[in-house]
Scaffold this motif. Structure first.
Motif, mmCIF file in Angstrom:
data_model
loop_
_atom_site.group_PDB
_atom_site.id
_atom_site.type_symbol
_atom_site.label_atom_id
_atom_site.label_comp_id
_atom_site.label_asym_id
_atom_site.label_seq_id
_atom_site.Cartn_x
_atom_site.Cartn_y
_atom_site.Cartn_z
ATOM 1 N N ASP A 119 0.832 -1.207 0.000
ATOM 2 C CA ASP A 119 0.000 0.000 0.000
ATOM 3 C C ASP A 119 0.863 1.253 0.000
ATOM 4 O OD1 ASP A 119 -2.355 -1.427 -0.043
ATOM 5 O OD2 ASP A 119 -2.644 -1.394 2.130
ATOM 6 N N ARG A 120 1.977 1.184 0.720
ATOM 7 C CA ARG A 120 2.874 2.349 0.774
ATOM 8 C C ARG A 120 3.505 2.601 -0.593
ATOM 9 N NH1 ARG A 120 5.108 4.754 5.300
ATOM 10 N NH2 ARG A 120 5.792 6.836 4.705
ATOM 11 N N PHE A 121 3.898 1.546 -1.284
ATOM 12 C CA PHE A 121 4.430 1.711 -2.642
ATOM 13 C C PHE A 121 3.366 2.277 -3.581
ATOM 14 C CE2 PHE A 121 8.114 -0.975 -1.617
ATOM 15 C CZ PHE A 121 9.093 -0.386 -2.394
ATOM 16 N N ALA A 122 2.129 1.815 -3.440
ATOM 17 C CA ALA A 122 1.054 2.293 -4.301
ATOM 18 C C ALA A 122 0.720 3.753 -4.016
ATOM 19 C CB ALA A 122 -0.183 1.418 -4.112
ATOM 20 N N ARG A 123 0.906 4.176 -2.799
ATOM 21 C CA ARG A 123 0.555 5.547 -2.449
ATOM 22 C C ARG A 123 1.654 6.540 -2.828
ATOM 23 N NH1 ARG A 123 -0.098 6.554 3.772
ATOM 24 N NH2 ARG A 123 2.181 6.701 3.601
ATOM 25 N N ASP A 124 2.910 6.231 -2.467
ATOM 26 C CA ASP A 124 4.001 7.189 -2.691
ATOM 27 C C ASP A 124 4.656 7.020 -4.068
ATOM 28 O OD1 ASP A 124 3.649 8.337 -0.164
ATOM 29 O OD2 ASP A 124 4.895 6.785 0.775
ATOM 30 N N ARG A 125 4.858 5.761 -4.521
ATOM 31 C CA ARG A 125 5.258 5.424 -5.881
ATOM 32 C C ARG A 125 6.672 5.826 -6.277
ATOM 33 N NH1 ARG A 125 0.549 6.370 -10.179
ATOM 34 N NH2 ARG A 125 1.732 4.689 -11.181
ATOM 35 N N VAL A 126 7.435 6.478 -5.410
ATOM 36 C CA VAL A 126 8.820 6.839 -5.729
ATOM 37 C C VAL A 126 9.726 6.372 -4.595
ATOM 38 C CG1 VAL A 126 8.389 8.780 -7.276
ATOM 39 C CG2 VAL A 126 8.385 9.150 -4.815
ATOM 40 N N CYS A 127 10.882 5.823 -4.978
ATOM 41 C CA CYS A 127 11.827 5.280 -4.000
ATOM 42 C C CYS A 127 13.206 5.872 -4.246
ATOM 43 C CB CYS A 127 11.874 3.752 -4.099
ATOM 44 S SG CYS A 127 13.081 2.963 -3.017
ATOM 45 N N ALA A 128 13.850 6.326 -3.181
ATOM 46 C CA ALA A 128 15.210 6.851 -3.270
ATOM 47 C C ALA A 128 16.187 5.695 -3.096
ATOM 48 C CB ALA A 128 15.438 7.911 -2.187
ATOM 49 N N VAL A 129 16.991 5.438 -4.133
ATOM 50 C CA VAL A 129 17.944 4.322 -4.126
ATOM 51 C C VAL A 129 19.346 4.902 -3.989
ATOM 52 C CG1 VAL A 129 18.758 2.278 -5.361
ATOM 53 C CG2 VAL A 129 16.390 3.060 -5.644
ATOM 54 N N LEU A 130 19.992 4.613 -2.855
ATOM 55 C CA LEU A 130 21.271 5.257 -2.533
ATOM 56 C C LEU A 130 22.428 4.264 -2.616
ATOM 57 C CD1 LEU A 130 22.906 7.678 -1.577
ATOM 58 C CD2 LEU A 130 22.323 7.059 0.779
ATOM 59 N N ARG A 131 23.461 4.712 -3.316
ATOM 60 C CA ARG A 131 24.718 3.966 -3.383
ATOM 61 C C ARG A 131 25.851 4.975 -3.308
ATOM 62 N NH1 ARG A 131 23.868 1.917 -7.847
ATOM 63 N NH2 ARG A 131 22.942 -0.060 -7.137
ATOM 64 N N THR A 132 26.606 4.951 -2.215
ATOM 65 C CA THR A 132 27.701 5.908 -2.045
ATOM 66 C C THR A 132 29.009 5.161 -1.846
ATOM 67 O OG1 THR A 132 27.385 6.031 0.355
ATOM 68 C CG2 THR A 132 26.167 7.615 -1.003
ATOM 69 N N ALA A 133 30.116 5.886 -2.071
ATOM 70 C CA ALA A 133 31.436 5.271 -1.956
ATOM 71 C C ALA A 133 31.929 5.213 -0.525
ATOM 72 C CB ALA A 133 32.438 6.034 -2.824
ATOM 73 N N THR A 134 31.379 6.052 0.348
ATOM 74 C CA THR A 134 31.837 6.099 1.737
ATOM 75 C C THR A 134 30.655 5.943 2.685
ATOM 76 O OG1 THR A 134 31.620 8.512 1.881
ATOM 77 C CG2 THR A 134 33.738 7.630 1.089
ATOM 78 N N ALA A 135 30.945 5.405 3.863
ATOM 79 C CA ALA A 135 29.903 5.234 4.867
ATOM 80 C C ALA A 135 29.468 6.573 5.454
ATOM 81 C CB ALA A 135 30.411 4.314 5.982
ATOM 82 N N GLU A 136 30.348 7.561 5.459
ATOM 83 C CA GLU A 136 30.009 8.864 6.045
ATOM 84 C C GLU A 136 28.980 9.614 5.214
ATOM 85 O OE1 GLU A 136 33.044 7.778 5.409
ATOM 86 O OE2 GLU A 136 33.711 7.310 7.459
ATOM 87 N N ALA A 137 29.040 9.480 3.894
ATOM 88 C CA ALA A 137 28.129 10.223 3.029
ATOM 89 C C ALA A 137 26.739 9.599 2.978
ATOM 90 C CB ALA A 137 28.712 10.312 1.619
ATOM 91 N N CYS A 138 26.634 8.358 3.295
ATOM 92 C CA CYS A 138 25.367 7.647 3.136
ATOM 93 C C CYS A 138 24.224 8.245 3.956
ATOM 94 C CB CYS A 138 25.563 6.176 3.471
ATOM 95 S SG CYS A 138 24.070 5.173 3.323
ATOM 96 N N PRO A 139 24.349 8.388 5.275
ATOM 97 C CA PRO A 139 23.216 8.926 6.037
ATOM 98 C C PRO A 139 22.892 10.382 5.694
ATOM 99 C CG PRO A 139 25.141 8.711 7.439
ATOM 100 C CD PRO A 139 25.477 8.046 6.149
ATOM 101 N N LYS A 140 23.898 11.161 5.352
ATOM 102 C CA LYS A 140 23.656 12.567 5.033
ATOM 103 C C LYS A 140 22.889 12.702 3.712
ATOM 104 C CE LYS A 140 27.900 13.957 7.409
ATOM 105 N NZ LYS A 140 29.254 14.572 7.277
ATOM 106 N N ALA A 141 23.266 11.907 2.727
ATOM 107 C CA ALA A 141 22.591 11.976 1.433
ATOM 108 C C ALA A 141 21.141 11.518 1.549
ATOM 109 C CB ALA A 141 23.341 11.127 0.412
ATOM 110 N N MET A 142 20.887 10.454 2.287
ATOM 111 C CA MET A 142 19.514 9.958 2.413
ATOM 112 C C MET A 142 18.668 10.915 3.257
ATOM 113 S SD MET A 142 17.439 7.709 1.332
ATOM 114 C CE MET A 142 18.316 6.263 0.769
#
Length: 328
Positions: A119-142
């Motif tokens: 239901d959540r996929f049907a309602r919002d329909r967009v997903c942010a797919v994150l792939r970063t080179a460093t662990a530090e950038a990951c939480p900040k980008a998301m």
């Protein structure tokens, strides 16, 4: 001449035997009645022939058959030995079966939980797919993408520290943002993702054992597919959504054609979706879309320009809102 007394038998059978002469005993002088010598009767001698049935030989054959049955039956002591040898194998099998049940109950979700994810996929329909080179950038980008309006987040295992970040976001945004894990290649990866709190699983290619593992546990699985055949095979395995990866020629026109021909599919394109055409995909047959590099611009991530990522997210959410929610 004296005639031999006929044995019990049907008249027709005896008459047939007399005519054929097969399997009959002659009363001719010289034949030994106890040894059962058999010679065909000669019609010209007009001797009376009868089937030969020796009570003594019949008793002997009966004894032999009984002896065979007794010797072919395993002794009780041997059967006990076989049973003792089979116990460790049975215990090992029971252990494996018990472990499988324990694993299934440990990661199993309820059907209501599975439906809420869809239901959540049907309602919002967009997903942010994150792939970063460093662990530090990951939480900040998301975090920037979520602040821009995204409510579905996917962390890929190719990102360093992916599972730790996923667990932190699940604890921080539980109930507000739905988090999942991507680049799952086997059931061990799926178990690790679920341990970290993933609410859905995504694979880059069609991995049947991962799909079956998730389906058995009511976990939403979105396998990667390149062709309509792969997407349909994923659907038959039980995948409720089919990720289209990598990008296909024709973009949203391809999605429109495939979804029209195979309306049972729920396509989720990722590669080829950008900030401007996300709405076009959703309005032409895509159930949902995923955004990777267009949302998380590598240059912006490397420079730490989180405002740029926040602006990208807001633009995508605005375009997707035009398509409205998906009717399940």
């Amino acid at each position: 001449r004296s005639r031999a007394a006929p044995v019990a038998g049907t008249p027709s059978r005896e008459a047939g035997l007399r005519r054929s002469g097969a399997g009959l005993r002659s009363t001719r002088k010289g034949d030994h009645p106890r040894r059962g010598l058999v010679t065909p009767a000669r019609p010209r001698n007009r001797r009376v022939c009868v089937p030969f049935r020796s009570p003594t030989l019949q008793s002997h054959h009966t004894f032999v058959e009984r002896l065979k049955r007794r010797t072919s039956t395993p002794k009780r002591s041997n059967m006990a030995a076989v049973a003792r040898a089979a116990r460790p194998v049975a215990r090992a099998a029971a252990g494996r079966y018990g472990a499988a049940l324990a694993s299934r109950s440990l990661y199993a979700k309820s059907e209501a939980n599975r439906e809420s994810v869809l239901d959540r996929f049907a309602r919002d329909r967009v997903c942010a797919v994150l792939r970063t080179a460093t662990a530090e950038a990951c939480p900040k980008a998301m975090t920037a993408a979520i602040e821009g309006g995204f409510k579905i987040a996917e962390f890929t295992l190719t990102t360093p520290g992916c599972l730790d970040t996923l667990a932190d976001f699940r604890a921080k945004y539980d109930g507000d943002v739905m988090v999942g894990c991507g680049t799952i290649m086997n059931t061990t990866d799926a178990e690790a993702a679920c341990d970290a709190g993933a609410e859905f699983i995504i694979t880059p290619v069609l991995v049947p054992e991962v799909v079956e593992w998730c389906v058995q546990r009511d976990i939403v699985i979105i396998p990667g597919c390149q062709t309509p055949t792969e997407a349909y095979n994923a659907y038959k395995l039980g995948a409720p959504l089919q990720k289209i990866f990598p990008g296909v020629a024709g973009a949203h026109a391809w999605v429109k054609a495939v979804s029209a021909a195979l309306p049972m599919l729920r396509l989720n394109p990722t590669s080829g979706v950008d900030l401007d055409n996300a709405g076009d995909f959703l309005m032409n047959g895509a159930a949902s879309v995923g955004l990777v590099a267009p949302l998380f611009d590598p240059a912006a991530v490397q420079a730490g320009d989180w405002d740029q990522i926040r602006a990208n997210a807001a633009k995508v959410i605005g375009n997707a809102a035009k398509a409205g929610p998906l009717k399940r």
